[in-house]
Design an enzyme around this catalytic site. Structure first.
Site, PDB file in Angstrom:
ATOM      1  N   HIS A  77     -11.549  -2.775  10.145  1.00  0.00           N
ATOM      2  CA  HIS A  77     -10.680  -3.693  11.147  1.00  0.00           C
ATOM      3  C   HIS A  77     -11.221  -4.161  12.466  1.00  0.00           C
ATOM      4  O   HIS A  77     -10.648  -5.110  12.799  1.00  0.00           O
ATOM      5  CB  HIS A  77      -9.387  -2.996  11.331  1.00  0.00           C
ATOM      6  CG  HIS A  77      -8.484  -2.474  10.194  1.00  0.00           C
ATOM      7  ND1 HIS A  77      -8.949  -1.111   9.482  1.00  0.00           N
ATOM      8  CD2 HIS A  77      -7.783  -2.808   9.462  1.00  0.00           C
ATOM      9  CE1 HIS A  77      -8.344  -0.939   8.423  1.00  0.00           C
ATOM     10  NE2 HIS A  77      -7.287  -1.996   8.280  1.00  0.00           N
ATOM     11  N   ARG A 115       4.114   2.488   2.760  1.00  0.00           N
ATOM     12  CA  ARG A 115       4.946   1.363   3.567  1.00  0.00           C
ATOM     13  C   ARG A 115       6.681   1.718   3.018  1.00  0.00           C
ATOM     14  O   ARG A 115       7.302   1.238   3.865  1.00  0.00           O
ATOM     15  CB  ARG A 115       4.502  -0.061   2.884  1.00  0.00           C
ATOM     16  CG  ARG A 115       2.889  -0.179   3.039  1.00  0.00           C
ATOM     17  CD  ARG A 115       2.370   0.202   4.344  1.00  0.00           C
ATOM     18  NE  ARG A 115       0.932  -0.177   4.474  1.00  0.00           N
ATOM     19  CZ  ARG A 115      -0.012   0.242   5.268  1.00  0.00           C
ATOM     20  NH1 ARG A 115       0.630   0.870   6.193  1.00  0.00           N
ATOM     21  NH2 ARG A 115      -1.065  -0.532   5.253  1.00  0.00           N
ATOM     22  N   ASP A 126       1.038  -1.232   0.023  1.00  0.00           N
ATOM     23  CA  ASP A 126      -0.197  -0.153  -0.073  1.00  0.00           C
ATOM     24  C   ASP A 126       0.872   1.146  -0.218  1.00  0.00           C
ATOM     25  O   ASP A 126       1.604   1.533   0.998  1.00  0.00           O
ATOM     26  CB  ASP A 126      -0.985   0.016   1.242  1.00  0.00           C
ATOM     27  CG  ASP A 126      -1.704  -1.182   1.422  1.00  0.00           C
ATOM     28  OD1 ASP A 126      -2.898  -1.185   0.852  1.00  0.00           O
ATOM     29  OD2 ASP A 126      -1.285  -2.136   2.050  1.00  0.00           O
ATOM     30  N   ARG A 160      -7.624   9.991   2.769  1.00  0.00           N
ATOM     31  CA  ARG A 160      -7.291   8.905   1.905  1.00  0.00           C
ATOM     32  C   ARG A 160      -7.944   9.119   0.623  1.00  0.00           C
ATOM     33  O   ARG A 160      -7.725   8.464  -0.361  1.00  0.00           O
ATOM     34  CB  ARG A 160      -7.145   7.419   2.267  1.00  0.00           C
ATOM     35  CG  ARG A 160      -6.438   7.234   3.560  1.00  0.00           C
ATOM     36  CD  ARG A 160      -6.601   5.830   4.278  1.00  0.00           C
ATOM     37  NE  ARG A 160      -6.437   4.839   3.582  1.00  0.00           N
ATOM     38  CZ  ARG A 160      -6.878   3.574   3.683  1.00  0.00           C
ATOM     39  NH1 ARG A 160      -7.694   3.410   4.680  1.00  0.00           N
ATOM     40  NH2 ARG A 160      -6.555   2.719   2.840  1.00  0.00           N
ATOM     41  N   LYS A 191      -9.705   0.845  -4.593  1.00  0.00           N
ATOM     42  CA  LYS A 191     -10.341   0.318  -3.386  1.00  0.00           C
ATOM     43  C   LYS A 191     -11.272   1.213  -2.674  1.00  0.00           C
ATOM     44  O   LYS A 191     -10.948   2.610  -2.985  1.00  0.00           O
ATOM     45  CB  LYS A 191      -9.305  -0.381  -2.524  1.00  0.00           C
ATOM     46  CG  LYS A 191      -8.215   0.821  -2.141  1.00  0.00           C
ATOM     47  CD  LYS A 191      -7.250   0.274  -1.338  1.00  0.00           C
ATOM     48  CE  LYS A 191      -6.267   1.274  -0.764  1.00  0.00           C
ATOM     49  NZ  LYS A 191      -5.015   0.568  -0.293  1.00  0.00           N
ATOM     50  N   HIS A 192     -12.290   1.127  -2.222  1.00  0.00           N
ATOM     51  CA  HIS A 192     -12.764  -0.332  -1.654  1.00  0.00           C
ATOM     52  C   HIS A 192     -14.113  -0.569  -2.148  1.00  0.00           C
ATOM     53  O   HIS A 192     -14.924  -0.023  -1.668  1.00  0.00           O
ATOM     54  CB  HIS A 192     -12.617  -0.527  -0.268  1.00  0.00           C
ATOM     55  CG  HIS A 192     -11.377  -0.054   0.738  1.00  0.00           C
ATOM     56  ND1 HIS A 192     -11.004   1.218   0.698  1.00  0.00           N
ATOM     57  CD2 HIS A 192     -10.281  -0.973   0.878  1.00  0.00           C
ATOM     58  CE1 HIS A 192      -9.797   1.176   1.442  1.00  0.00           C
ATOM     59  NE2 HIS A 192      -9.507   0.166   1.348  1.00  0.00           N
ATOM     60  N   ASP A 242     -10.142  -7.530   0.562  1.00  0.00           N
ATOM     61  CA  ASP A 242      -9.418  -6.913   1.530  1.00  0.00           C
ATOM     62  C   ASP A 242      -8.823  -8.018   2.585  1.00  0.00           C
ATOM     63  O   ASP A 242      -9.457  -9.218   2.335  1.00  0.00           O
ATOM     64  CB  ASP A 242     -10.080  -6.076   2.229  1.00  0.00           C
ATOM     65  CG  ASP A 242      -9.263  -4.588   2.787  1.00  0.00           C
ATOM     66  OD1 ASP A 242      -7.946  -5.081   2.990  1.00  0.00           O
ATOM     67  OD2 ASP A 242      -9.804  -3.797   3.077  1.00  0.00           O
TER      68      ASP A 242
END
Length: 379
Positions: free
Chosen positions: A187, A83, A75, A144, A174-175, A259
């Site tokens: 999450h 990352r 990502d 984002r 996404k998503h 995901d």
């Protein structure tokens, strides 16, 4: 031919995993070498510095069977979800890119990032976010997203996709079918969207329609329930969402990733192996299991067992494996040696672009949210 692969190898092409260690474990590399994994997704925990990133990408590519290049993904959205360590180019958050109002700049920025990722050995970036920033209480999307305006999210998203793929890296929208108007972090729990279909067509779906028309290489599902599409069934596990809507109505032809199946929105309600089978049956092509290597093994075994006893499911695995391998063969990872990589990253053009983006971010007023989201929250 994908249909000629041993069943264990065919099903392995549908599983992309992560690992908790800094570098890939012997177990992970052995599974990849045997064809029981289709690739890897890397996080900050795996990318502490450029030398480690380079070694890891080379090791993953070297382990993959001949003719079956792996997905090597991450990502690298920009902002709080990025990352790779310095000196790899890190974009500001999508909201800031969107506020520039400059489609050409967004496209150039994505291409510059892709060229650096490609040089490092990545062939897949799980970006851009195509969710519309329509709920200020959303704990996981926010900056984002490119905008609260669906048309601008679509335009900016397509520019990002085109730049990424011009730079040699598969983009991932996404998503799907839209995570922007939730107030629950998937999450932690399973979000629900109660909007009617007309609202979805006006707000959530336009960016994904535009991305499909633009030839986005891949998309990722959202772990949420959309009442108007399939009441009570998470989108990742829903044939009405993944096949009827995305394939049949929208016309998406690329690779559909789940995901992370370890996220609580799914794992609190389903065993990971059951979720994997259900998601492939629903129309997903690749399942992500982002840290637990034992869970990856159970997922693989469950896919093989279900395909052995269900010819329709085996045909679905063949379809998914065909898409997965075609994408990787079209965009194979080609990591440069570390010295050449460092020289590539020391690019005056990239630095000038970063300066321009930094200036644009300052003018646009980038939000200050240090919270870490994405599938590696808190890591």
């Amino acid at each position: 031919m994908v249909s000629d692969l041993e069943l264990a190898v065919l099903c392995g092409q549908l599983v992309v995993g992560g690992f908790r260690s800094t570098e890939p474990s012997k177990r992970f590399l052995d599974e990849l070498s045997a064809g029981r994994r289709g690739g890897a997704i890397l996080f900050r925990r795996n990318l502490p510095d450029l030398a480690t990133a380079s070694r890891t990408c080379h090791a993953l590519l070297d382990a993959a069977p001949s003719g079956m290049p792996p997905f090597i993904g991450l990502d690298q959205e920009g902002g709080r979800v990025a990352r790779m360590p310095a000196p790899v180019l890190k974009l500001p958050a999508a909201r800031v890119l969107g506020q520039t109002g400059d489609i050409g700049l967004i496209r150039r920025a994505a291409r510059a990032v892709a060229e650096e990722l490609h040089a490092a050995g990545f062939n897949l970036n799980f970006a851009p976010v195509l969710d519309v920033d329509s709920n200020p209480r959303n704990p996981v999307i926010g900056d984002r997203s490119f905008s609260h305006d669906p048309a601008w999210v679509a335009a900016a998203g397509v520019a990002f996709i085109e730049g990424m793929q011009e730079g040699g890296v598969l983009a991932c929208g996404k998503h799907f079918p839209g995570h922007g108007d939730t107030d629950t972090d998937s999450h932690l729990a399973l979000p629900r969207l109660a909007h009617d279909r007309a609202r979805l067509d006006d707000i959530e779906l336009p960016p994904f329609r535009a991305a499909a028309r633009a030839g986005v290489a891949s998309m990722m599902t959202a772990h949420l329930v959309v009442d108007a599409l399939d009441p009570g069934v998470p989108a990742t596990l829903s044939r009405a969402v993944c096949t009827d809507l995305l394939r049949g109505e929208i016309g998406f032809e690329g690779v559909l990733f789940t995901d992370d199946l370890e996220m609580a929105a799914i794992s609190a309600l389903h065993r990971v192996e059951d979720a994997a089978v259900a998601s492939i049956a629903a129309g997903c092509d690749v399942v992500l299991v982002c840290s637990d290597e034992d869970a990856q093994a159970r997922v693989h075994a469950a896919l093989v067992a279900h395909a052995e006893r269900d010819s329709a499911f085996r045909a679905r695995c063949t379809e998914a494996g065909t898409r997965s391998l075609a994408a990787r063969r079209r965009y194979p990872p080609r990591p440069l040696p570390e010295n050449a990589l460092r020289a590539k990253l020391d690019s005056a053009e990239a630095r000038a672009l970063l300066d321009a983006l930094t200036a644009g971010a300052s003018q646009a007023g980038q939000g200050n949210d240090p919270t870490e989201h994405g599938r590696e929250a808190g890591a």
